[in-house]
Design an enzyme around this catalytic site. Structure first.
Site, mmCIF file in Angstrom:
data_model
loop_
_atom_site.group_PDB
_atom_site.id
_atom_site.type_symbol
_atom_site.label_atom_id
_atom_site.label_comp_id
_atom_site.label_asym_id
_atom_site.label_seq_id
_atom_site.Cartn_x
_atom_site.Cartn_y
_atom_site.Cartn_z
ATOM 1 N N LYS A 199 0.813 -1.219 0.000
ATOM 2 C CA LYS A 199 0.000 0.000 0.000
ATOM 3 C C LYS A 199 0.841 1.262 0.000
ATOM 4 C CE LYS A 199 -4.480 -1.505 1.462
ATOM 5 N NZ LYS A 199 -5.679 -1.191 2.222
ATOM 6 N N LYS A 218 -9.551 -9.417 -9.693
ATOM 7 C CA LYS A 218 -10.545 -9.617 -8.630
ATOM 8 C C LYS A 218 -11.807 -8.793 -8.868
ATOM 9 C CE LYS A 218 -10.040 -9.957 -3.710
ATOM 10 N NZ LYS A 218 -9.263 -9.707 -2.486
ATOM 11 N N LYS A 229 -15.227 -3.118 -6.418
ATOM 12 C CA LYS A 229 -16.169 -2.010 -6.571
ATOM 13 C C LYS A 229 -15.524 -0.860 -7.338
ATOM 14 C CE LYS A 229 -15.643 1.190 -2.827
ATOM 15 N NZ LYS A 229 -16.207 2.484 -2.695
#
Ligand code: TRP
Length: 336
Positions: free
Chosen positions: A115, A199, A202
């Site tokens: 991240k 994957k 959203k």
């Protein structure tokens, strides 16, 4: 895992717009685990501070996610469901554990490395400290088992290290050393309907790539009809799906919905094409999602009731965690 001496704790980050990937990957396992043991589930709103999110979006995501969990079958009477920030003991215990966790341990966390990427200097301190807060979430309730996906296993290992070091440093047996828990039946890694190698998410710009919990029956049927596939018929074993990511994904979804293995599903569909399989899959999806969608509608219409449920969950969680925080403060010498 059937005795009452076990306790499950798990959290999920609030992001609006739940989809089939969240449902089959995590939520339905949480639902099934309620039959096995005492469960505490929370919306990890404190964790969400590690990256910028619009405040209005954070507020609505917590409610939206809580409603989706209840609509999907988390029973707030049997399980304890609450927003993390409503129980201040999480943050307090995190600070105490910051005295135990080592920089070197956190530096090795792959989620931190992924991240923060190349911009470590610009990452928030909360992103670095994220796993210590997660340890506090778990140790506060003396959880024995933590249901998580593969990507969170390292954080559970770290939680164990923190518990062991704290217990050793302060000559106590306060913290229960938790195990990652891979139970609750079939969990599926659900992939995009447009690309079997990425994957379901959203954030994918194409809404055709995912099934949302708010999709109508017609939306669902259409998305499955248009889902990418290949021209081959279905094989008779899971191994033979290697190299066919779209086929693998659709069969995996069907298996997870029915809590069956991929081999069991292929036992029924071997030799058939997608012209037969897709309508069966669409029916199974509609049967799964339609009742969730209508419960979600009801909950959305009554935000006061939802707030009441979450406040009740927070009070119960606080009562369970309080003795552990009291003891932790005393053990380190903050109180007598
Ligand atoms: N880090 C977890 C995730 O991204 C969410 C989480 C926060 C969690 N605290 C937790 C999971 C405690 C289990 C236990 O999925």
């Amino acid at each position: 895992m059937t005795t009452k001496t076990t306790r499950v704790v798990s959290g999920i980050q609030p992001t609006g717009g739940l989809h089939l990937g969240n449902l089959l990957g995590a939520i339905l396992r949480w639902v099934r685990m309620q039959d096995e043991t005492e469960c505490l589930y929370f919306l990890a709103d404190l964790h969400s501070l590690s990256e910028y999110m619009d405040p209005a979006e954070r507020r609505s995501s917590v409610r939206e996610m809580a409603a989706a969990l209840i609509a999907s079958g988390i029973d707030p009477e049997r399980s304890v469901l609450f927003p993390q920030s409503a129980v201040p003991a999480h943050a307090e215990l995190c600070w105490i554990l910051n005295g135990t966790a080592r920089m070197g341990w956190l530096n090795r966390m792959t989620q931190w490395k992924d991240k923060a990427g190349k911009n470590r200097e610009g990452a928030s301190v909360a992103l670095f400290d994220y796993p210590v807060l997660q340890a506090a979430d778990i140790l506060l309730y003396q959880a024995t088992h933590v249901p998580v996906g593969e990507d969170q296993k390292q954080h559970i290992e770290l939680t164990r290290d923190i518990a062991l070091k704290f217990n050793a440093d302060f000559s106590t047996d306060l913290f229960v050393v938790p195990e990652p828990y891979i139970g609750g039946g079939t969990a599926a890694r659900v992939m995009s309907l447009r690309d079997g190698r990425s994957k379901m998410s959203k954030s994918d710009p194409s809404d055709m790539s995912r099934i949302n919990l708010t999709d109508s029956d017609e939306d669902i049927a259409q998305k499955i009809r248009k889902a990418k596939t290949d021209p081959e018929p279905l094989p008779d074993s899971a191994d033979a799906l290697d190299g066919r990511p779209e086929a693998q994904n659709l069969v995996g979804i069907y298996a997870a919905i029915n809590d069956e293995s991929v081999d069991q599903v292929l036992g029924r569909f071997a030799g058939q094409g997608f012209g037969t399989f897709k309508p069966a899959l669409a029916d199974a999806l509609v049967a799964l999602i339609a009742p969730i969608r209508s419960r979600l509608d009801e909950l959305r219409r009554d935000p006061a009731e939802l707030d009441r449920i979450l406040a009740d969950g927070a009070a119960r969680a606080a009562a369970i965690g309080a003795p552990v925080l009291v003891k932790a403060k005393s053990v380190v010498g903050l109180t007598d």
